[in-house]
Scaffold this motif. Structure first.
Motif, mmCIF file in Angstrom:
data_model
loop_
_atom_site.group_PDB
_atom_site.id
_atom_site.type_symbol
_atom_site.label_atom_id
_atom_site.label_comp_id
_atom_site.label_asym_id
_atom_site.label_seq_id
_atom_site.Cartn_x
_atom_site.Cartn_y
_atom_site.Cartn_z
ATOM 1 N N ARG A 114 16.735 27.975 70.325
ATOM 2 C CA ARG A 114 17.734 28.617 71.024
ATOM 3 C C ARG A 114 18.957 27.936 70.817
ATOM 4 N N ILE B 128 5.647 23.796 74.014
ATOM 5 C CA ILE B 128 6.168 25.118 73.681
ATOM 6 C C ILE B 128 7.451 25.138 74.088
ATOM 7 N N THR B 129 7.654 25.046 75.531
ATOM 8 C CA THR B 129 8.999 25.115 76.092
ATOM 9 C C THR B 129 10.160 24.372 75.509
ATOM 10 N N SER C 280 11.129 25.880 72.229
ATOM 11 C CA SER C 280 11.653 27.329 72.544
ATOM 12 C C SER C 280 13.329 26.869 72.862
ATOM 13 N N GLU C 281 13.518 25.808 73.761
ATOM 14 C CA GLU C 281 14.890 25.508 74.206
ATOM 15 C C GLU C 281 15.665 25.160 72.730
ATOM 16 N N ARG D 128 8.054 29.743 69.009
ATOM 17 C CA ARG D 128 7.260 29.523 70.182
ATOM 18 C C ARG D 128 5.821 29.931 69.885
#
Ligand SMILES: Nc1ncnc2c1ncn2[C@@H]1O[C@H](COP(=O)(O)OP(=O)(O)OP(=O)(O)O)[C@@H](O)[C@H]1O
Ligand SMILES: [Mg+2]
Lengths: 284, 127
Positions: free
Chosen positions: B42, B34-35, B38-39, B13
């Motif tokens: 993960r 960024i989101t 991040s997904e 991130r």
């Protein structure tokens, strides 16, 4: 094996020649490099132990920095590196303790025999490896220190504050990873019990990004809070976060959201206020 | 950079943020990029069993873009359409990571083979 023994013997000889006391010179050099930030007595002890361990290792035929014979020396270096890391010395200052021994031995290059020079080269390679070993240990120790600090920060940086009788708030700041969100949520639920509050405000003004995992943690906490008879309001959803949440497809359902913490507090007070003025006229 | 532990997701991130800023994305687009990163980080960790991410700037049609490529050699995704369905999860997630990330970025490529692994490429263009 014979050759190995022989090689070590030569290295050993190198360490035991030298008119002045090599160890003493070594300590002086290291001490100068650390500019008095470590006591002379401590340095004396550390380096004398190292010197003895090195001599012992060579006597046992050790020539490999990672070999069995040098295990005692490595243990000492590990302790030294960890201490330096804890005391805030730099990696160079840490490795200096090893490399300075090379400098002290350098005079042997002038006027030494060919064998002396070869022995010097071999010993200096060994010391290079040991120097790298101290840097690696130092780095690992630093990482442990940083991880421990992060854990502490985790605890510190998630305060649950009581805003009003019956109203608690948790301002979330910074990047939320799974571990941290978990901690926050547990704290929040515990605080609901401890303070007997029925209103909780989760303020995410300080959160740079809300992804599905953070959202899921939030949603679960809110459901859990409801089961405990408390109502949560999420405040501080900034425009960029709102747009991202919508694009991700996360649905907050009937969860109450407010633009700012102040708005959320106002709402909570209103709800609490209705309860406060009881028919008997007293505060509950 | 490798993605092998939970901390790495946070690091990804941070990396994505730096890149998005260098790329001069708007605040909204930065957050979206960024989101999405991040997904995927993960998913790479949880379903791909760990992997790597490569990030960089790209240029196309005279615009700058932020690029992130996530690669793992995990089990792969048997049914891409299903995996990209909103709300579908094989674990305990919301099932919005993959489909949501696709909506958050401008270019989204999913390359996967059962038994070989999964590669996801994201680009967000500066406006
Ligand atoms: N790298 C991967 N390797 C194998 N399977 C994957 C990978 N990424 C995603 N999947 C599969 O696709 C499904 C959907 O992924 P998606 O990210 O949309 O949802 P999720 O991770 O289950 O939940 P969340 O909403 O928290 O992200 C996963 O449940 C998983 O089965
Ligand atoms: Mg996911």
């Amino acid at each position: 094996m014979v050759a190995k023994q022989d090689g070590s013997a030569r290295l050993l000889k190198l360490l035991s020649t030298g008119e002045q006391d090599l160890a003493a010179q070594w300590i002086t050099q290291v001490s100068a490099g650390l500019a008095g930030r470590i006591s002379r007595a401590e340095l004396d002890r550390e380096l004398n132990e190292l010197f003895t361990a090195l001599v012992e290792a060579l006597r046992a035929g050790g020539q490999d920095a990672h070999g069995e014979e040098l295990s005692e020396l490595r243990a000492l270096l590990t302790e030294l590196s960890r201490n330096r890391a804890r005391q805030g010395f730099t990696p160079s200052e840490t490795a200096l303790s090893v490399f300075a021994l090379k400098h002290v031995l350098e005079p042997v290059l002038e006027g030494g025999t060919k064998d002396d020079v070869l022995a010097y080269l071999r010993l200096s390679r060994l010391l290079d490896d040991l120097g790298l070993f101290t840097i690696e240990t130092y780095t690992r120790a630093r990482e442990e220190i940083i991880a421990a600090q992060a854990d502490q920060l985790l605890e510190l940086s998630t305060p649950v504050v009581k805003l009003w009788d019956g109203v608690i708030a948790v301002p979330l700041v910074g990047t939320l990873d799974s571990a941290r969100t978990q901690v926050v949520m547990e704290k929040l639920l515990q605080a609901l019990v401890d303070t007997g509050s029925e209103q909780a405000i989760i303020d995410i003004t300080g959160v740079p990004a809300v992804d599905t995992q953070v959202a899921q943690h939030l949603l679960k906490t809110i459901v859990a809070a409801r089961l405990m008879g408390a109502e949560c309001t999420v405040s501080g959803i900034r425009p960029q976060i709102a747009q991202t949440i919508v694009a991700l497809g996360i649905e907050f359902g009937d969860i109450v959201t407010k633009a700012s913490l102040a708005d959320a507090l106002q709402l909570a007070l209103k709800k609490a206020g209705v309860e406060m003025i009881s028919p008997a006229g007293g505060r509950r | 950079m490798p993605i092998v532990a939970n901390d790495d997701v946070v690091r990804v991130r941070r990396l994505a943020r730096e890149l998005a800023q260098r790329c001069k994305l708007s605040l909204v687009d930065q957050t979206k990029f960024i989101t999405a990163a991040s997904e995927l980080a993960r998913n790479t960790l949880v379903y791909g069993g760990g992997g790597v991410v490569r990030v960089g700037l790209v240029r196309g049609n005279g615009r700058l873009g932020a690029l992130a490529v996530f690669e793992d050699s995990g089990p792969g995704i048997p049914d891409i359409d299903l995996a990209l369905t909103d709300g579908w999860t094989s674990g305990g997630g919301l099932g919005l990571g993959l489909s949501g990330a696709r909506r958050l970025v401008d270019e989204f490529a999913l390359d996967t083979e059962v038994g070989r692994g999964t590669t996801v490429t994201l680009v967000k263009w500066a406006r």
